[in-house]
Motif scaffolding. Sequence first.
Motif, short mmCIF file in Angstrom:
data_model
loop_
_atom_site.label_atom_id
_atom_site.label_comp_id
_atom_site.label_asym_id
_atom_site.label_seq_id
_atom_site.Cartn_x
_atom_site.Cartn_y
_atom_site.Cartn_z
N VAL A 321 0.84 -1.20 0.00
CA VAL A 321 0.00 0.00 0.00
C VAL A 321 0.88 1.24 0.00
O VAL A 321 1.86 1.32 0.74
CB VAL A 321 -0.94 0.00 1.23
CG1 VAL A 321 -1.74 1.29 1.31
CG2 VAL A 321 -1.87 -1.21 1.17
N ALA A 322 0.52 2.21 -0.82
CA ALA A 322 1.26 3.47 -0.89
C ALA A 322 0.94 4.35 0.32
O ALA A 322 -0.06 4.13 1.03
CB ALA A 322 0.91 4.21 -2.18
N GLY A 323 1.78 5.34 0.54
CA GLY A 323 1.61 6.21 1.68
C GLY A 323 0.28 6.95 1.69
O GLY A 323 -0.21 7.34 2.76
N VAL A 351 -7.43 1.44 0.53
CA VAL A 351 -7.76 0.47 1.58
C VAL A 351 -8.27 1.25 2.79
O VAL A 351 -8.00 2.44 2.96
CB VAL A 351 -6.54 -0.40 1.96
CG1 VAL A 351 -6.01 -1.15 0.76
CG2 VAL A 351 -5.44 0.44 2.59
N CYS A 352 -8.99 0.54 3.62
CA CYS A 352 -9.60 1.16 4.79
C CYS A 352 -8.54 1.81 5.69
O CYS A 352 -7.47 1.23 5.93
CB CYS A 352 -10.38 0.11 5.57
SG CYS A 352 -11.15 0.74 7.08
N LYS A 353 -8.85 2.98 6.22
CA LYS A 353 -7.92 3.69 7.10
C LYS A 353 -7.73 2.98 8.44
O LYS A 353 -6.78 3.29 9.17
CB LYS A 353 -8.42 5.12 7.34
CG LYS A 353 -8.40 5.99 6.10
CD LYS A 353 -9.00 7.37 6.37
CE LYS A 353 -9.03 8.21 5.10
NZ LYS A 353 -9.69 9.52 5.32
N GLN A 354 -8.60 2.03 8.73
CA GLN A 354 -8.47 1.29 10.00
C GLN A 354 -7.56 0.08 9.87
O GLN A 354 -7.17 -0.50 10.88
CB GLN A 354 -9.86 0.84 10.49
CG GLN A 354 -10.87 1.97 10.65
CD GLN A 354 -10.36 3.08 11.55
OE1 GLN A 354 -9.67 2.82 12.54
NE2 GLN A 354 -10.69 4.32 11.22
N TRP A 355 -7.22 -0.33 8.66
CA TRP A 355 -6.35 -1.49 8.48
C TRP A 355 -4.93 -1.13 8.90
O TRP A 355 -4.50 0.03 8.80
CB TRP A 355 -6.34 -1.94 7.03
CG TRP A 355 -7.62 -2.59 6.58
CD1 TRP A 355 -8.79 -2.65 7.27
CD2 TRP A 355 -7.85 -3.23 5.33
NE1 TRP A 355 -9.75 -3.31 6.53
CE2 TRP A 355 -9.20 -3.68 5.33
CE3 TRP A 355 -7.06 -3.49 4.21
CZ2 TRP A 355 -9.76 -4.37 4.26
CZ3 TRP A 355 -7.62 -4.18 3.15
CH2 TRP A 355 -8.95 -4.61 3.17
N ALA A 357 -2.32 -1.71 7.37
CA ALA A 357 -1.57 -1.24 6.21
C ALA A 357 -1.57 0.28 6.12
O ALA A 357 -0.65 0.87 5.55
CB ALA A 357 -2.17 -1.83 4.93
N ARG A 358 -2.59 0.94 6.70
CA ARG A 358 -2.66 2.39 6.74
C ARG A 358 -2.17 2.93 8.09
O ARG A 358 -1.42 3.92 8.14
CB ARG A 358 -4.10 2.87 6.50
CG ARG A 358 -4.69 2.56 5.14
CD ARG A 358 -4.18 3.47 4.04
NE ARG A 358 -4.49 4.86 4.24
CZ ARG A 358 -5.62 5.45 3.80
NH1 ARG A 358 -6.53 4.73 3.16
NH2 ARG A 358 -5.81 6.74 3.97
N ARG A 359 -2.58 2.29 9.17
CA ARG A 359 -2.27 2.82 10.50
C ARG A 359 -0.78 2.72 10.83
O ARG A 359 -0.27 3.49 11.64
CB ARG A 359 -3.09 2.06 11.55
CG ARG A 359 -4.59 2.25 11.39
CD ARG A 359 -5.38 1.47 12.42
NE ARG A 359 -5.28 2.07 13.75
CZ ARG A 359 -5.85 1.56 14.83
NH1 ARG A 359 -6.55 0.42 14.72
NH2 ARG A 359 -5.73 2.14 16.00
#
Length: 481
Positions: A321-323, A351-355, A357-359
């Motif tokens: 996932v990109a930044g 992707v969901c901000k709660q995953w 991969a984002r957090r």
Amino acid sequence: MDTGVPDLATLGRRIRHFRTEAGMTLDRLGADVGLAASQLSLIETGKREPRLSTLDAIAAALGVGMPDLLAKEAPNPRAALELELEKAQQSPIYAELGLPDFKPGRGTSDEQLKSVIGLHRELQRRAREAIATPEEARRANTELRELMRARNNYLPDIEDLAEERVRASGHVTGAVTHREVSVMAEQLGFKLIYVDDLPDSTRSITDLANGRIYLPPASIPGGHGLRSMALQAMAHRLLGHERPDSYAEFLWQRLQINYFAACCLMPQAASVEFLAAAKKEKRLAVEDFRDAFGVTHEAAALRMTNLATEHLDMTLHFLRVAGDGALLKGYENDGLPIPTDVTGSIEGQWVCKQWSARRAFDEQNRTTENYQYTDTPAGTFWCATQTGTTRDAQFSISLGVPFSQAKWFRGRETTVRAESRCPDPSCCRRPSDDLESRWAGNAWPSARLHAHVLSPLPTGLFPGVDDQTVYEFLEHHARQA
């Protein structure tokens, strides 16, 4: 854009048509409108744009109305054929062939013209087919991902081939060395040569005539190590690849060479033994797998997707996932609801901000993996996420499994938990009522348009490769040898 007026070539043909119908010569019409015959000839051949006053004079001299003179259609079927041929011969596609223009004369029949035009139409059709639009590429990529999902991301024939080549190099245990990769190349009749002038459009170049594989002197930012690039180049030969005749075939070949390189750097027998032992002790970790074989974190995570279902009896998912939250690459056979567009494509979806991969981008410590359980509409998943940075941007790599399989992994004891309701927009995409009332109608962001959204994918013998610079490179180094 339709301007409502004819192009200069059509306008010129209509003027010539009405002039010949009126039985007038260029000299006679030129005298009537105050133009030299040579100037009028340039207008009739579409090489000069006439002024409006000149057109008024020509229409009056020929006894036709201005609307008739300015109609966008060819004046007759023969003129339509000649105009189509003229435009086809002006196209870049035809110019690249280096052939002389065919100029039909009075003795050229309509059937002969139709035959030549038919060849031009076919040439243009094939050129259009050769250009892969972003939509075609996304469709091909989606089909390829579905194919690999049906196979549990596992290609046994390439696994066996890689195992055979690694053993033949003399490799016994641990990470495959640069020397062993060189031995593999020598066994195929190639020598690895490191140069600092590779064309920008290439990672490596194989000189089939002289048995050389040219590589850069250092790894490419983003994880493309020298061992991997050399193995990918060898894979083309070992797998019998021919020049791809479609973008789908190009993607399939690229997947195969990447898979072969991963199989060599993390051989199946040794990898399965390592992972099975870690699973038995309930300490599976991408970090440990990565360090044991001296590869990148992403390569280790992807390799686990090849082996986990087939040899460890578990399903899983992988995300890059990109930044900004856009999904760059993904795979799942564990039911994780990866976002897709209407075509089934995942690339570029947020992707969901709660995953995790984002957090994980918000974590202060990025040197180790971040662990998290996430409750989703499809169930609860456990993930291990590692962030990284390329020369241009940051990214995250996630490997995860359903809750029931988290027990095999180090980090399962994490207390970090999040809830994701995506694709419900109220989860992380719809602003709160307070923000909505404060800013609705008061914000006008300027969106960043990525060039690739509008651009066709690059063409050439190999998509994206500048053939001229490659051949010039090979010629230069062949002379130096």
